[in-house]
Design an enzyme around this catalytic site. Structure first.
Site, PDB file in Angstrom:
ATOM      1  N   ASP A 288      -6.448   2.353 -25.594  1.00 49.98           N
ATOM      2  CA  ASP A 288      -6.668   2.286 -24.148  1.00 49.98           C
ATOM      3  C   ASP A 288      -6.884   3.683 -23.578  1.00 49.98           C
ATOM      4  O   ASP A 288      -6.313   4.650 -24.059  1.00 49.98           O
ATOM      5  CB  ASP A 288      -5.424   1.683 -23.444  1.00 49.98           C
ATOM      6  CG  ASP A 288      -5.362   0.178 -23.642  1.00 49.98           C
ATOM      7  OD1 ASP A 288      -6.338  -0.373 -24.171  1.00 49.98           O
ATOM      8  OD2 ASP A 288      -4.340  -0.406 -23.274  1.00 49.98           O
TER       9      ASP A 288
ATOM     10  N   PRO B  98       0.823  -1.217   0.000  1.00 55.00           N
ATOM     11  CA  PRO B  98       0.000   0.000   0.000  1.00 55.00           C
ATOM     12  C   PRO B  98       0.859   1.271   0.000  1.00 55.00           C
ATOM     13  O   PRO B  98       0.423   2.328  -0.403  1.00 55.00           O
ATOM     14  CB  PRO B  98      -0.807  -0.102   1.295  1.00 55.00           C
ATOM     15  CG  PRO B  98      -0.700  -1.507   1.725  1.00 55.00           C
ATOM     16  CD  PRO B  98       0.567  -2.064   1.171  1.00 55.00           C
TER      17      PRO B  98
HETATM   18  N1  LIG Z   1      -2.165  -1.328  -2.969  1.00 56.69           N
HETATM   19  C1  LIG Z   1      -2.877  -2.569  -2.784  1.00 56.69           C
HETATM   20  C2  LIG Z   1      -2.201  -3.460  -1.743  1.00 56.69           C
HETATM   21  C3  LIG Z   1      -1.051  -4.160  -2.031  1.00 56.69           C
HETATM   22  C4  LIG Z   1      -0.512  -4.988  -1.039  1.00 56.69           C
HETATM   23  C5  LIG Z   1      -1.146  -5.040   0.204  1.00 56.69           C
HETATM   24  C6  LIG Z   1      -0.600  -5.872   1.289  1.00 56.69           C
HETATM   25  C7  LIG Z   1      -1.391  -6.156   2.382  1.00 56.69           C
HETATM   26  C8  LIG Z   1      -0.875  -6.922   3.414  1.00 56.69           C
HETATM   27  C9  LIG Z   1       0.430  -7.369   3.367  1.00 56.69           C
HETATM   28  C10 LIG Z   1       1.216  -7.057   2.287  1.00 56.69           C
HETATM   29  C11 LIG Z   1       0.708  -6.320   1.238  1.00 56.69           C
HETATM   30  N2  LIG Z   1      -2.268  -4.349   0.461  1.00 56.69           N
HETATM   31  C12 LIG Z   1      -2.785  -3.548  -0.494  1.00 56.69           C
END
Ligand SMILES: NCc1ccc(-c2ccccc2)nc1
Length: 250
Positions: free
Chosen positions: A176, A92
């Site tokens: 696209d 995230p």
């Molecule tokens: N941007 C979307 C996203 C990507 C990865 C994760 C995530 C959640 C938990 C652990 C590791 C990665 N969460 C949201």
């Protein structure tokens, strides 16, 4: 292109066997290797996580299994003749995933995905591999998932469809929403196909006019209106349009 994915849920990547990515693999355009992180654990419970230093909720993925798994995935790739891997870390807190980044990644010969679970991977793993290969931390949006595997599917599909020979003639990434050109940075407008009438609903007359100039203008205006409605943030990014302000009202 070679793709490696290290994950505790290898079955989550089964969709990489079907549809567009599945066909690209069958054609040899993509060479996908999914590795189960737990193969690099040596305790009875196949432990991959532990409590975070500094306290706090959740668990953190341990260095040991990741280091052994990534060493082997990289060695296996090099041995097979692959080169110049890029580590792609779904998180995230990463760089927003955009069509521009998809294009950048599609130019790479080898991507190694490290989808985490829990609160993420011990930072030392990323720091260690950043001394050897380029690392791109990527976010597919401002929400938190339970892990990065869904992000791997999203990124892989967006990248694979850009590889030569993957999209057939019928499909094209030229038009696209986010590809360069007159419709760049505009959302897709409405599309229609046969039958000409359905439940009392017809087709916009302009689309039946055969007047290509008017059709192109109508499509751009519809895309502009949809973008103004749903993504006003994109409006200033798209090319100066002949679109009059008064026409922007829906
Ligand atoms: N941007 C979307 C996203 C990507 C990865 C994760 C995530 C959640 C938990 C652990 C590791 C990665 N969460 C949201």
């Amino acid at each position: 292109m070679r793709l490696d994915v290290v994950t505790i849920f290898p079955e989550y990547l089964d969709p990489l066997n079907v549809s567009l990515v599945g066909k690209a693999r069958a054609r040899g355009v993509l060479d996908v290797h999914v590795h189960d992180l737990r193969e690099w654990t040596y305790d009875r419970h196949n432990t991959v996580d532990d409590t975070p230093y500094g306290g706090g909720p959740g668990m953190v993925m341990k260095t040991g299994p990741w280091g052994d798994a990534l060493d082997e995935a990289l060695a296996d790739g090099y041995e097979s003749g692959a080169h110049s891997p890029v580590l792609v870390v779904p998180t995230p807190s990463g760089r927003p995933f955009t069509q521009e980044l998809a294009v950048e990644l599609s130019a790479q010969p080898w991507l190694v995905f490290t989808p985490a679970r829990y609160e993420g991977i011990d930072r030392r793993v990323i720091d260690e591999y950043a001394t050897r290969v380029p690392v791109v931390e990527v976010s597919i949006g401002d929400y938190v998932l339970a892990g990065g595997e869904a992000a791997v599917l999203v990124i892989t599909e967006a990248v694979a469809r850009l590889l030569p020979g993957v999209l057939g003639n019928a499909e094209s990434h030229r038009d696209d929403s986010f590809a360069p050109g007159a419709m760049a940075n505009l959302l897709e407008g409405p599309v229609y196909t046969k039958p000409p009438e359905w439940r009392g609903r017809g087709i916009p007359d302009v689309l039946l006019s055969g007047h290509h100039g008017k059709i192109a203008r109508w499509r751009r205006d519809q895309a502009f209106a949809r973008t103004a409605l749903n993504r006003p943030d994109l409006i200033e990014r798209c090319e100066a349009s002949a679109f009059d302000k008064k026409d922007r009202e829906i």
